[in-house]
Structure formats: structure tokens, C-alpha cells
Design a protein around this motif. Structure first.
Motif, PDB file in Angstrom:
ATOM      1  N   HIS A 360       2.525  -1.953   7.697  1.00 16.13           N
ATOM      2  CA  HIS A 360       1.846  -3.240   7.543  1.00 16.13           C
ATOM      3  C   HIS A 360       0.414  -3.211   8.069  1.00 16.13           C
ATOM      4  O   HIS A 360      -0.347  -4.162   7.816  1.00 16.13           O
ATOM      5  CB  HIS A 360       2.669  -4.341   8.202  1.00 16.13           C
ATOM      6  CG  HIS A 360       3.832  -4.796   7.366  1.00 16.13           C
ATOM      7  ND1 HIS A 360       3.741  -5.801   6.431  1.00 16.13           N
ATOM      8  CD2 HIS A 360       5.115  -4.340   7.303  1.00 16.13           C
ATOM      9  CE1 HIS A 360       4.909  -5.967   5.846  1.00 16.13           C
ATOM     10  NE2 HIS A 360       5.762  -5.094   6.345  1.00 16.13           N
ATOM     11  N   ILE A 371       3.230  -5.429   0.957  1.00 14.80           N
ATOM     12  CA  ILE A 371       3.825  -4.327   1.715  1.00 14.80           C
ATOM     13  C   ILE A 371       5.235  -4.764   2.085  1.00 14.80           C
ATOM     14  O   ILE A 371       5.438  -5.904   2.536  1.00 14.80           O
ATOM     15  CB  ILE A 371       3.008  -3.996   2.978  1.00 14.80           C
ATOM     16  CG1 ILE A 371       1.604  -3.495   2.596  1.00 14.80           C
ATOM     17  CG2 ILE A 371       3.729  -2.936   3.818  1.00 14.80           C
ATOM     18  CD1 ILE A 371       0.655  -3.383   3.764  1.00 14.80           C
ATOM     19  N   VAL A 380       4.208   0.076  -0.645  1.00 16.52           N
ATOM     20  CA  VAL A 380       2.884  -0.536  -0.694  1.00 16.52           C
ATOM     21  C   VAL A 380       2.587  -0.787  -2.164  1.00 16.52           C
ATOM     22  O   VAL A 380       2.666   0.127  -2.985  1.00 16.52           O
ATOM     23  CB  VAL A 380       1.808   0.376  -0.075  1.00 16.52           C
ATOM     24  CG1 VAL A 380       0.428  -0.279  -0.193  1.00 16.52           C
ATOM     25  CG2 VAL A 380       2.139   0.676   1.377  1.00 16.52           C
TER      26      VAL A 380
END
Length: 442
Positions: A360, A371, A380
Motif C-alpha cells: 500500500h 491496491i 496493484v
């Protein structure tokens, strides 16, 4: 080792590669020649971090000598034995070992050779179960949009990835799909399980109203869809799905080909989410990716429901030449030994928070729109370039490979699932290389 180790000397024409843009790949092949631990080595000698455990399967890391030695011993002792009305002791030992780590009650094991075969096997068992129990009208199978359940006709039919279905018009009849749970508008950048979407499980009630519960045999879902780039279930979603299936007498199948064997920090996703299905399909990590093998874990209810009729009557007309192949069983037992001795089935829980926070940290980079993470799975997602879905993702993937990082690409998303031996330093390297590539290319 291959005869030719330099890429431009390898003849690539004969090998029709799976799930690959063959013409594009063969212009600039990306080739591995060896692997150990957390790394591949390319044909030109570069080390590449394996951030996808091969294809979600090398959970204990590469180059495990214990597994290789077990396979060699088995090949020299009993290279093949049929499982049709014959057997060999290791098959029964392996099944017992799997039953020991299974969610409570899922202790009847049917061996296959892959995740695709496990799915088709589970679907057939579901149909046979209802027929044996006087409910032959239950023939409908329910999958989910964006689901992936292998490449057999059964798995493709219940699967919900459009590109996997488009070219194969003649799929199984009597199949329908519930809605997927991916909701960027409400759940973008959610950590672990998203807050919103449990109500999406109620879409099964819509299909029950449409088709009639008496026609539905089973629902199959991945607890965490992986191939469509890691979609953790909303909080309460799987519990609600279980309740609806119980209400209407529908079997619930978890496809744990990816999530099984420690991926979420528990032996199986069923343990992680506290929801026990009627059947569970597995493969991949069952042998650490060394020898093709899969298994369907069935409940006593399902198994015993087929143990009817005369004792000399075959209960299930299904199986494979290589079901419970001796070398696969040897590899599997050795793999389970490693998982047990090194605590790998639960190790992910101790590093999942570090993994989550590292992933993150990429929030805010160019074109990063989401994410996601769950256990030691992560994704992602980038926004696509205008009119060219997947182009941005492909460029980032190639850039990362050239700089020492391998992962799975799904459109413009990157699916990450490192071996369970991953250390924090590896996670730092994975995120650093990926982040730099996104800045450079995306």
C-alpha cells in the motif's frame, strides 16, 4: 539445462506456449534456466526475485532437495501403479496426511493431476451426489463473474473471465453466474477484506428464484480470486454465501487451487475465513509445483452420499490414469513434511501485515487506481491506456523482469504471491523494483 543457453540461439517455433502472446514473446524471450530459494536465474545469468511463487505454486521456495530426493527414490522403487481397482501404500498415506491438515470434516480425498482436473472432478461429484440422493433434477452449476476455475470444459463454463470463454462457444449448458465483488467505487485501496459488498452474495437468491433451487447442484467460487488479480471477499460475503447454500440444499465448492497450503497464513482459505465448504479443489502448492498433482477434499456427507448400492458396484465412474501417481505422492508427502517442519502453512500470518503495508506504500504513484491484499496475496491495479487494455501492464512487467523481478500480469493489474519463505528484505526489493518501474513506465 538446455543445449542452448543463449536466447537468440534457441529455436522457439515448435513450442506453442499456453496463455502467452506467442509471436510477441518469441521476438524477445524471457527464459529461466535455474532456480533456488526466492530467485530464478535467467539464461544470461541474472537473478530474478520470484514474486509469484512460480504460478502460485512454489510455496516452499525453489530447489528443495528433500522433494527431489523423494521423487528420485520413488522412481527407482515404483515408477507407476494404477489406481483403478489397484493401489499403492503411498497414495493412502498421502491422503491421510492431507486429511490431517484439512478443514474439519473435509477428509475424503480424490486425487487429480491439476487444478483444472480438480474443478471438473468436484463438479462431477456434485452432480453424482444429488443423483444418488434422489435429486437428479439438480444439474445446474453456478459460477461467479471474474472467476477462474481452470481450462477444462467444466471449469471454463463456470469460470467468469470473458477472454477465457470467448473463443469456445460450446460450453456446458445449464450454467449461470453470480455477480463479482470487485467494486472500485466503494472499496478502492481497502486493506485486507473490503467493508462493502457482503450483500452481493444475495445474487445467488436471484438465481434460485429464476431457476428454482431444485435445479441447482452446486456453487463454486474462489475464496480469493487470484487470476483476475486478487479480489479479497467483502467482510461477511462468504459466510452469507454458505448460509444461502445451506438454505436451499446447494453444495458449496471452494476453489483453493491458489489459496490452499498456507497462502493466507492458514492451511486453507476455509480456515482463514471460518467458512467450511462441502468440497475444496486444490493443486499447485500440494507438491510445491514439482510434480503435477491435485486433490479434491470432500465432506463426509458428500462422500458417504455416494457410498450406496451393492458393495461391488463402482460408486463414481470417474478418474485419471495418473490419479495418485507414485512420484506425485512422494513429492506431496515430502512437501507436507517441509510445510510442517518449517511452519510454512501458518508463517504467512506473521509477515502479512508487513506485506500489506509495503504494497500500500505504492498508493499515489502514476496511474495506480487500486491496491489489494489478503494474507500473502496482493495486487496493484493500473488504469489502462486509452484503447489498449493491458499495454501499460505489459510494459511494467517487462521493465521489472529486466531489473530482476518476476510476477504475474493480468491485464493492467499485477498479481503478487511470493513463496512462503519470503523475508522482509525480499518484500522491500519487490516493492522497490515495482514502484520504480511504475514511475518509469506507467
Amino acid at each position: 539445462m538446455t543445449l542452448h543457453q543463449i536466447p537468440n540461439t534457441i529455436k522457439t517455433d515448435s513450442f506453442w506456449m499456453p496463455f502467452t502472446a506467442n509471436r510477441q514473446f518469441k521476438k524477445a524471450p524471457r527464459l529461466f534456466s535455474s532456480a533456488e530459494g526466492m530467485h530464478y536465474t535467467t539464461v544470461d545469468g541474472r537473478k530474478v526475485i520470484d514474486a509469484s511463487a512460480g504460478l502460485w505454486c512454489v510455496n516452499a521456495g525453489h530447489g528443495r532437495k528433500q522433494i527431489a530426493a523423494a521423487v528420485e527414490r520413488q522412481l527407482m522403487t515404483l515408477d507407476f501403479a494404477p489406481s483403478f481397482q489397484m493401489g499403492h501404500p503411498l497414495a493412502f498415506d498421502f491422503a491421510e496426511r492431507l486429511a490431517e491438515i484439512a478443514p474439519k470434516g473435509l477428509d475424503r480425498i480424490f486425487f487429480t493431476n491439476s487444478g483444472s482436473e480438480s474443478v471438473d472432478t468436484a463438479l462431477k461429484i456434485a452432480l453424482a451426489y444429488h443423483r444418488a440422493n434422489g435429486q437428479a433434477s439438480r444439474t445446474r452449476l453456478i459460477g461467479r463473474e471474474r472467476g477462474y476455475h481452470g481450462v477444462g470444459f467444466g471449469g471454463t463454463s463456470v469460470g467468469g473471465m470473458v477472454a477465457n470463454r470467448r473463443a469456445f462457444a460450446t460450453l456446458l449448458p445449464g450454467v449461470d453466474h453470480i455477480r463479482h465483488t470487485h467494486d472500485l467505487s466503494r472499496n478502492a485501496f481497502a486493506k485486507d477484506q473490503p467493508e462493502h459488498g457482503a450483500e452481493l452474495a444475495d445474487d445467488l437468491e436471484r438465481l434460485v428464484a429464476l431457476h428454482g433451487a431444485e435445479t441447482i447442484a452446486a456453487v463454486i467460487v474462489e475464496p480469493v480470486p487470484g487470476s483476475t488479480a486478487v479480489l479479497p471477499p467483502p467482510k461477511g460475503y462468504l459466510q452469507r454465501l454458505r448460509e444461502i447454500c445451506d438454505k436451499h440444499g446447494i453444495l458449496l465448492i471452494f476453489d483453493e487451487v491458489i489459496t490452499g497450503f498456507g497462502r493466507l497464513g492458514t492451511p486453507f482459505a476455509a480456515n482463514f475465513f471460518g467458512v467450511t465448504p462441502d468440497m475444496m479443489t486444490t493443486a499447485k502448492g500440494i507438491t510445491n509445483g514439482t510434480i503435477p498433482c491435485g486433490a479434491v477434499f470432500a465432506s463426509r456427507k458428500v462422500h458417504d452420499g455416494l457410498m450406496v448400492g451393492p458393495e461391488n458396484a463402482m460408486e463414481l465412474f470417474h478418474g485419471y490414469t495418473y490419479s495418485a501417481h507414485p512420484t506425485a505422492c512422494a513429492a506431496g508427502v515430502a512437501t507436507l513434511d517441509i510445510y510442517k517442519d518449517e511452519g510454512l502453512l501458518t508463517r504467512g500470518a506473521s509477515i502479512a501485515e508487513y506485506w500489506r503495508d509495503a504494497l500500500h506504500s505504492l498508493k499515489g504513484l502514476p496511474n495506480v487506481v487500486d491496491i489489494r491484499n489478503c494474507g500473502l496475496m496482493g495486487a496493484v491495479e493500473l488504469s489502462p491506456r486509452d484503447g489498449t487494455v493491458g499495454a501499460r501492464g505489459y510494459d511494467v512487467m517487462v521493465d521489472c523482469f529486466n531489473r530482476g523481478l518476476y510476477f504475474r500480469m493480468s491485464g493492467d493489474s499485477f498479481a503478487l504471491s511470493p513463496p512462503l519463505i519470503v523475508e522482509k528484505s525480499h518484500i522491500d526489493d519487490i516493492v522497490s523494483i515495482l514502484g520504480d518501474a511504475i514511475k518509469r513506465v506507467a
